[in-house]
Scaffold this motif. Structure first.
Motif, mmCIF file in Angstrom:
data_model
loop_
_atom_site.group_PDB
_atom_site.id
_atom_site.type_symbol
_atom_site.label_atom_id
_atom_site.label_comp_id
_atom_site.label_asym_id
_atom_site.label_seq_id
_atom_site.Cartn_x
_atom_site.Cartn_y
_atom_site.Cartn_z
ATOM 1 N N ARG A 18 0.830 -1.292 -0.010
ATOM 2 C CA ARG A 18 0.206 -0.058 0.020
ATOM 3 C C ARG A 18 0.929 1.395 0.086
ATOM 4 N NH1 ARG A 18 -5.100 -0.107 0.920
ATOM 5 N NH2 ARG A 18 -4.930 2.041 1.961
ATOM 6 N N LEU A 19 2.004 1.343 0.579
ATOM 7 C CA LEU A 19 2.789 2.332 0.931
ATOM 8 C C LEU A 19 4.260 2.205 1.506
ATOM 9 C CD1 LEU A 19 1.649 4.575 3.748
ATOM 10 C CD2 LEU A 19 1.390 2.369 4.057
ATOM 11 N N ARG A 68 -0.268 8.138 6.369
ATOM 12 C CA ARG A 68 0.111 8.708 5.222
ATOM 13 C C ARG A 68 0.180 10.071 5.177
ATOM 14 N NH1 ARG A 68 -3.745 6.412 0.459
ATOM 15 N NH2 ARG A 68 -2.752 4.538 1.205
ATOM 16 N N SER A 73 6.295 8.666 6.347
ATOM 17 C CA SER A 73 5.424 8.095 5.331
ATOM 18 C C SER A 73 5.480 8.725 4.126
ATOM 19 C CB SER A 73 4.174 7.865 5.772
ATOM 20 O OG SER A 73 4.275 6.627 6.700
ATOM 21 N N GLU A 74 5.121 7.968 3.051
ATOM 22 C CA GLU A 74 4.638 8.595 1.715
ATOM 23 C C GLU A 74 3.466 9.513 1.872
ATOM 24 O OE1 GLU A 74 4.994 6.417 -2.231
ATOM 25 O OE2 GLU A 74 4.712 4.596 -0.702
ATOM 26 N N THR A 75 3.589 10.776 0.968
ATOM 27 C CA THR A 75 2.481 11.606 0.974
ATOM 28 C C THR A 75 1.379 10.880 -0.347
ATOM 29 O OG1 THR A 75 3.539 13.275 1.732
ATOM 30 C CG2 THR A 75 1.404 13.719 0.318
ATOM 31 N N LEU A 76 0.468 10.338 0.171
ATOM 32 C CA LEU A 76 -0.557 9.552 -0.869
ATOM 33 C C LEU A 76 -1.651 10.334 -0.480
ATOM 34 C CD1 LEU A 76 0.644 5.989 -0.376
ATOM 35 C CD2 LEU A 76 1.138 7.298 -2.260
ATOM 36 N N PRO A 77 -2.619 10.228 -1.616
ATOM 37 C CA PRO A 77 -4.155 11.092 -1.331
ATOM 38 C C PRO A 77 -4.795 10.193 -0.241
ATOM 39 C CG PRO A 77 -3.449 10.756 -3.730
ATOM 40 C CD PRO A 77 -2.503 9.742 -2.834
ATOM 41 N N ASP A 86 -8.401 4.637 4.448
ATOM 42 C CA ASP A 86 -7.006 4.515 3.975
ATOM 43 C C ASP A 86 -6.135 4.438 5.003
ATOM 44 O OD1 ASP A 86 -7.829 4.660 1.354
ATOM 45 O OD2 ASP A 86 -7.447 6.738 0.940
ATOM 46 N N ASP A 90 -3.529 1.076 5.897
ATOM 47 C CA ASP A 90 -2.037 1.283 5.923
ATOM 48 C C ASP A 90 -1.471 0.420 7.110
ATOM 49 O OD1 ASP A 90 -2.226 2.601 3.577
ATOM 50 O OD2 ASP A 90 -2.100 4.751 4.361
ATOM 51 N N ASP A 216 -5.979 16.810 -0.927
ATOM 52 C CA ASP A 216 -5.990 15.311 -0.853
ATOM 53 C C ASP A 216 -5.264 14.916 0.332
ATOM 54 O OD1 ASP A 216 -6.981 14.255 -3.011
ATOM 55 O OD2 ASP A 216 -5.250 15.009 -4.139
ATOM 56 N N ASN A 217 -4.718 15.761 1.385
ATOM 57 C CA ASN A 217 -4.262 15.542 2.540
ATOM 58 C C ASN A 217 -4.871 16.523 3.718
ATOM 59 O OD1 ASN A 217 -1.768 15.022 0.486
ATOM 60 N ND2 ASN A 217 -2.047 13.413 2.030
#
Length: 350
Positions: A18-19, A68, A73-77, A86, A90, A216-217
């Motif tokens: 996932r991330l 996230r 951690s990754e910056t994901l939507p 989400d 994760d 998105d964040n």
């Protein structure tokens, strides 16, 4: 630059399907008897957990996971139409990747909502559940005492409720205390009770500044509403994950197997309370936001009372529940009263 990792804590990343997740770990110095996984709240990261991780008994493996868009951690939507799934998916993916099995799960604020959602979706991964200053099982804002929506679109909740100056100061990396909306000032006024001081304040500010901003964040976006105060939640970003149109974890009361729950909260919590000044209905009632339509239409959300009622139903259904309310304590019991928090956690995990 502030050194954010305390001696005795390992910092790294874990790749999952996932991330790529930032993870802090305090490894057990004796045979591992149990594993505690910590989930941070909104506008923070796993850095906040370090002192309590270091204080755990030697046979405890302590793991703290960045969500996230926070920490390392990754910056994901963030798809808020899934509530906090989400985030909880994760966390589950990291637990799986590390092969931890059933863990003692600790969630703070929004992280409490993440922990409850993980319990609902992956109950086999949760040996016990500790909720610290948790978001209500009915989300943040816009509900009556029984969890029902005040208006169908949950007006006044979600991404539109963020302070734009605070968001801009996060984005700009503001480390000063010159403005009331600076991260340091918000930490001092809202994360802890008045008068509390910490030698690690600079680390906590760096943790807050790790928050990814945008639609998105944090904070997310909003839609127009014909209901006061003129906006409603949408489907993108962090604050919308906790809007009551997207979030409801009260179904924990219906689980067949109910792990023991510890609920720890501060009596002076400025963020999660029955009269929270982060609830726009409370701000309207106080005259801070004009045009408030009154208690019959837009009463403040009784967040603590809602959590207490849901956990009472959980207990009535066979789950063991312990509530610890701490005086002279704000939103961060593990920082403000670490001995009491640690004692209750160690008793829970056995």
């Amino acid at each position: 630059m502030t050194d954010t990792i305390l001696p005795g804590i390992e910092s790294g990343t874990v790749d999952t399907p996932r991330l790529r997740a930032g993870v802090l770990r305090r490894r057990a110095s004796a045979d591992v008897a149990k594993t505690v996984v910590f989930v941070h709240g909104n506008v923070s990261s796993s850095l906040f957990w370090q002192p309590i991780m270091l204080a755990l008994p030697a046979d405890v493996d302590a793991v703290a996971i960045d969500l996230r868009g926070f920490g390392a951690s990754e910056t994901l939507p963030v798809d808020a139409t899934r509530g906090v799934r989400d985030f909880s998916d994760d966390v589950s993916s990291v637990i799986d990747a590390l092969g931890l099995g059933a863990v003692h799960l600790v969630g703070w604020s929004m992280g409490g909502g993440v922990a409850m959602q993980l319990l609902l979706d992956r109950p086999e991964l949760v040996a016990s559940l500790t909720l610290q200053s948790t978001v209500s099982p009915y989300g943040f804002g816009g509900t009556a005492a029984d969890g029902s929506l005040l208006v169908a679109d949950a007006a006044g909740t979600g991404g539109g409720g963020a302070n734009p100056d605070f968001v801009a100061r996060l984005e700009g990396g503001d480390r000063t205390e010159e403005a009331g909306a600076s991260p340091l000032a918000v930490y001092r006024s809202s994360y802890v009770a008045p008068g509390f001081s910490s030698q690690y304040e600079a680390i906590w500010v760096e943790s807050m500044l790790s928050t990814a901003t945008g639609v998105d964040n944090y904070p997310g976006d909003a839609t127009e509403s014909s209901n006061w105060p003129g906006f409603a939640p949408s489907g993108r970003g962090v604050l919308n994950t906790m809007a009551p149109t997207n979030f409801d974890t009260s179904a924990i009361v219906d689980l067949d197997t109910k792990p023991p729950v510890l609920w720890v909260h501060g009596a002076q919590d400025a963020i999660v309370g029955d009269a929270s000044f982060f609830d726009l209905n409370q701000l309207g009632k106080a005259g801070i936001i004009p045009g408030w339509p009154g208690d019959e239409v837009a009463p403040p959300q009784p967040m603590v009372s809602q959590t207490r009622a849901v956990l009472a139903r959980y207990a009535a259904g066979g789950g063991a529940v312990t509530e610890l309310e701490l005086e002279d304590c704000g939103h961060s019991p593990h920082l403000e009263h670490p001995e009491a928090f640690l004692r209750a956690l160690v008793e829970l995990i056995g």
